[in-house]
Motif scaffolding. Structure first.
Motif, PDB file in Angstrom:
ATOM      1  N   ILE A  27       0.885  -1.144   0.046  1.00  0.00           N
ATOM      2  CA  ILE A  27      -0.067  -0.041   0.004  1.00  0.00           C
ATOM      3  C   ILE A  27       0.911   1.207   0.155  1.00  0.00           C
ATOM      4  O   ILE A  27       1.686   1.538   0.997  1.00  0.00           O
ATOM      5  CB  ILE A  27      -0.856   0.088   1.176  1.00  0.00           C
ATOM      6  N   GLU A  28       0.632   2.147  -1.033  1.00  0.00           N
ATOM      7  CA  GLU A  28       1.571   3.336  -1.171  1.00  0.00           C
ATOM      8  C   GLU A  28       1.131   4.267  -0.404  1.00  0.00           C
ATOM      9  O   GLU A  28       0.927   5.533  -0.575  1.00  0.00           O
ATOM     10  CB  GLU A  28       1.376   3.748  -2.610  1.00  0.00           C
ATOM     11  N   SER A  29       1.473   4.300   0.933  1.00  0.00           N
ATOM     12  CA  SER A  29       0.909   5.461   1.825  1.00  0.00           C
ATOM     13  C   SER A  29       1.949   6.494   2.178  1.00  0.00           C
ATOM     14  O   SER A  29       2.347   6.529   3.284  1.00  0.00           O
ATOM     15  CB  SER A  29       0.519   4.707   3.367  1.00  0.00           C
ATOM     16  N   VAL A  88       4.585   6.433   5.115  1.00  0.00           N
ATOM     17  CA  VAL A  88       6.200   6.379   4.668  1.00  0.00           C
ATOM     18  C   VAL A  88       6.629   7.435   4.008  1.00  0.00           C
ATOM     19  O   VAL A  88       5.758   8.327   3.504  1.00  0.00           O
ATOM     20  CB  VAL A  88       6.322   4.923   3.740  1.00  0.00           C
ATOM     21  N   GLN A  89       7.839   7.381   3.660  1.00  0.00           N
ATOM     22  CA  GLN A  89       8.479   8.458   3.243  1.00  0.00           C
ATOM     23  C   GLN A  89       8.410   8.275   1.701  1.00  0.00           C
ATOM     24  O   GLN A  89       7.938   7.369   1.111  1.00  0.00           O
ATOM     25  CB  GLN A  89       9.975   8.573   3.087  1.00  0.00           C
ATOM     26  N   ARG A 118       9.759   0.027   0.529  1.00  0.00           N
ATOM     27  CA  ARG A 118       9.624   1.073   1.366  1.00  0.00           C
ATOM     28  C   ARG A 118       8.680   1.118   2.370  1.00  0.00           C
ATOM     29  O   ARG A 118       7.608   0.131   2.283  1.00  0.00           O
ATOM     30  CB  ARG A 118       9.109   2.297   0.371  1.00  0.00           C
ATOM     31  N   GLY A 119       9.233   1.535   3.507  1.00  0.00           N
ATOM     32  CA  GLY A 119       8.533   1.260   4.655  1.00  0.00           C
ATOM     33  C   GLY A 119       8.673  -0.115   5.553  1.00  0.00           C
ATOM     34  O   GLY A 119       8.215  -0.305   6.601  1.00  0.00           O
ATOM     35  N   ALA A 120       9.575  -0.932   4.994  1.00  0.00           N
ATOM     36  CA  ALA A 120       9.865  -2.132   5.419  1.00  0.00           C
ATOM     37  C   ALA A 120      10.511  -2.021   7.067  1.00  0.00           C
ATOM     38  O   ALA A 120      10.019  -2.748   7.815  1.00  0.00           O
ATOM     39  CB  ALA A 120      10.931  -2.995   4.614  1.00  0.00           C
ATOM     40  N   SER A 121      11.261  -1.003   7.144  1.00  0.00           N
ATOM     41  CA  SER A 121      11.967  -0.774   8.506  1.00  0.00           C
ATOM     42  C   SER A 121      11.096   0.450   9.305  1.00  0.00           C
ATOM     43  O   SER A 121      11.168   0.477  10.482  1.00  0.00           O
ATOM     44  CB  SER A 121      13.287  -0.517   8.405  1.00  0.00           C
ATOM     45  N   ASP A 122      11.065   1.412   8.424  1.00  0.00           N
ATOM     46  CA  ASP A 122      10.364   2.654   8.888  1.00  0.00           C
ATOM     47  C   ASP A 122       9.027   3.098   8.265  1.00  0.00           C
ATOM     48  O   ASP A 122       8.859   3.814   7.231  1.00  0.00           O
ATOM     49  CB  ASP A 122      11.482   3.794   8.505  1.00  0.00           C
ATOM     50  N   ASP A 123       7.832   2.508   8.966  1.00  0.00           N
ATOM     51  CA  ASP A 123       7.897   2.002  10.303  1.00  0.00           C
ATOM     52  C   ASP A 123       6.836   0.689  10.225  1.00  0.00           C
ATOM     53  O   ASP A 123       6.661   0.208  11.172  1.00  0.00           O
ATOM     54  CB  ASP A 123       7.391   2.853  11.106  1.00  0.00           C
ATOM     55  N   GLU A 153      -0.561   6.121  13.590  1.00  0.00           N
ATOM     56  CA  GLU A 153      -0.639   7.355  13.005  1.00  0.00           C
ATOM     57  C   GLU A 153      -0.210   7.334  11.458  1.00  0.00           C
ATOM     58  O   GLU A 153       0.429   6.455  11.040  1.00  0.00           O
ATOM     59  CB  GLU A 153       0.414   8.433  13.619  1.00  0.00           C
ATOM     60  N   GLY A 154      -0.832   8.282  10.485  1.00  0.00           N
ATOM     61  CA  GLY A 154      -0.665   8.212   9.308  1.00  0.00           C
ATOM     62  C   GLY A 154       0.042   9.607   8.841  1.00  0.00           C
ATOM     63  O   GLY A 154       0.126   9.675   7.493  1.00  0.00           O
ATOM     64  N   GLU A 155       0.680  10.324   9.794  1.00  0.00           N
ATOM     65  CA  GLU A 155       1.156  11.668   9.162  1.00  0.00           C
ATOM     66  C   GLU A 155       2.758  11.828   9.900  1.00  0.00           C
ATOM     67  O   GLU A 155       3.278  12.887   9.746  1.00  0.00           O
ATOM     68  CB  GLU A 155       0.407  12.811   9.805  1.00  0.00           C
ATOM     69  N   GLU A 156       3.412  10.717  10.334  1.00  0.00           N
ATOM     70  CA  GLU A 156       4.625  10.950  10.996  1.00  0.00           C
ATOM     71  C   GLU A 156       5.552  11.526   9.994  1.00  0.00           C
ATOM     72  O   GLU A 156       6.734  12.392  10.484  1.00  0.00           O
ATOM     73  CB  GLU A 156       4.962   9.647  11.890  1.00  0.00           C
TER      74      GLU A 156
END
Length: 458
Positions: A27-29, A88-89, A118-123, A153-156
């Motif tokens: 999911i491309e969040s 994610v970034q 992307r996002g595998a580690s963070d977070d 959260e969805g905006e970190e």
């Protein structure tokens, strides 16, 4: 039902745990780009479904930005609040990725198998270690572990604009005896860590203006003030020859490192030469007389993050610029007052200006450092639980960065935090080819099972 049974259940479920993480990673969040509003909502909905199936009372809470996910399991015992973020970034520059960043895969590397996405580690990977620990607990015992609230959260990654209003509006619901935060890492691949010191932050973006327009240096060079010369002189004065920061009052509230902490850090297998050598450096450049670990974890800093002015294009333009700008940030520790330091910096700039120069400031919101109470019994329990899972004993570590949520929990919920995560320094978070060690994921799940057992049943 024994702890060993729950751990064996987690081992038996690891393939499914990886598959579920892959579903979330697809999911491309990306929270900072408005084009990804729907994927962010989809990630929140995915988590609500998973948590509901596990037996949590879970819901998506819409905000003026991306949604929060809140889930509760009511039970006797201490109330534990677990925090993570599902956003994610951005993935740019895409051409530096070896594969599609939203097509997760297991890869063999010299250090073992990794999850690449992307996002595998963070977070997402870190967040799912806790969810999967709860899943194993439920499968082995028929119930979830204790009195737990989850807040995702969805905006970190985009500054958390909705977080503080949400915490204020829902403080009574979210207030807990202890918060668990997973957005941290290991000391090394075999040594777990509990992060106990977080540096605060003050930032300033400013512009010095001299003449009212750019000038020809042949006509005005000499008699006309040059803002770049003014700026560089002022910035050069922020440090003395020993690396100390010269702002008045800057070191007020900076504590000495406790002897027992100093001894534990000195005993860590940290190679300062290699740490610097990995980025093409050879000599520490911070405060003289302080080790590299001290400089990163427990000392304040002042860094010039950007500087610009005049003509910077191809060729040469003999311009005497009207304006010169810089961005400066301060990492803060202990009891330093971030707002006072920001004001001290502004006063320093203003007092250093010659005639015919003015300054405009565009500073961010300052945030104080956070030091967590390592003498609290929960810290000892968590440290022992982590040490039972990993080859090396868990350490209390500092953190060079800032994790604002910890201060927000203390301010708005009156709740202290335990910071436990399983990321590694080479996970490439925020960079191309982000990864998360399969060992970190698997043993992270097992670690949370042990920590929850220690905190809820001991």
């Amino acid at each position: 039902m024994t702890l060993d049974t729950i751990l064996r259940t987690a081992d038996a479920q690891i393939d499914g745990a990886v598959s579920r993480l892959f579903d979330l990673l697809r999911i491309e969040s990306i929270s900072t780009d408005p084009a990804y509003e729907e994927p962010c909502r989809a990630a929140a909905d995915w988590l609500v479904r998973e948590l509901t199936e596990l037996g949590f009372d879970a819901s998506r809470r819409d905000t003026t930005g991306h949604p929060m996910v809140v889930a509760h399991h009511k039970a006797d015992g201490p109330h534990i609040l677990f925090y993570g973020h599902y956003d994610v970034q951005p993935v740019d520059p895409l051409d530096l990725w070896d594969k599609d960043p939203f097509h997760p895969a297991l890869e063999d590397t010299p250090g073992g198998k990794v999850i690449r996405a992307r996002g595998a580690s963070d977070d997402k990977g870190q967040l799912m270690t806790f969810v999967e620990a709860c899943r194993a607990w439920k499968a082995a015992t028929g119930t979830l572990p204790g009195n737990i609230t989850l807040l995702f959260e969805g905006e970190e990654e985009s500054g958390s604009p909705s977080l503080i209003p949400f915490l204020k509006a829902n403080a009574e619901e979210l207030k807990a005896d202890l918060a668990l935060v997973c957005d941290t890492g290991m000391f090394d691949a075999e040594t777990p860590a509990i992060t106990t010191m977080l540096r605060g932050m003050a930032q300033e973006d400013f512009t010095i203006t001299g003449p009212d327009r750019d000038l020809h240096s042949g006509m005005y060079g000499g008699p006309a003030i040059n803002p770049i010369r003014v700026l560089t002189r002022i910035l050069a004065g922020l440090h003395d020859d020993t690396g100390r920061i010269t702002l008045p009052g800057f070191y007020d509230g900076v504590p000495d490192l406790p002897a027992e902490v100093q001894e534990s850090w000195d005993a860590l297998p940290f190679d300062a030469e290699r740490f610097l050598g990995d980025v093409g450096l050879s000599e520490p450049a911070g405060e003289q007389g302080r080790s590299v670990l001290e400089q990163i974890w427990s000392r304040p800093t002042c860094d010039i993050n950007g500087i610009w002015g005049g003509y910077t294009g191809a060729g040469f333009k003999t311009v005497l610029p009207s304006k010169a700008s810089a961005k400066v940030s301060f990492r803060l520790v202990g009891e330093q007052d971030a707002a006072k330091i920001q004001q001290s910096f502004r006063d320093y700039i203003t007092d250093s200006l010659p005639p015919d120069c003015s300054v405009e400031f565009r500073g961010g919101d300052p945030a104080n450092a956070t030091t967590l109470p390592i003498d609290a019994p929960e810290f000892a329990k968590a440290r022992a639980a982590l040490s039972d899972e990993w080859p090396n004993e868990a350490v209390f570590a500092g953190c060079g960065g800032s994790i604002p949520i910890v201060g927000h929990f203390r301010t708005y919920l009156e709740t202290d935090s335990l910071l436990i995560g399983f990321g590694l320094d080479d996970d490439n978070i925020h960079s191309p080819n982000e990864k998360y060690s399969l060992t970190s994921y698997h043993k992270g799940i097992r670690s949370w099972i042990r920590v929850l057992d220690a905190l809820t049943t001991s």
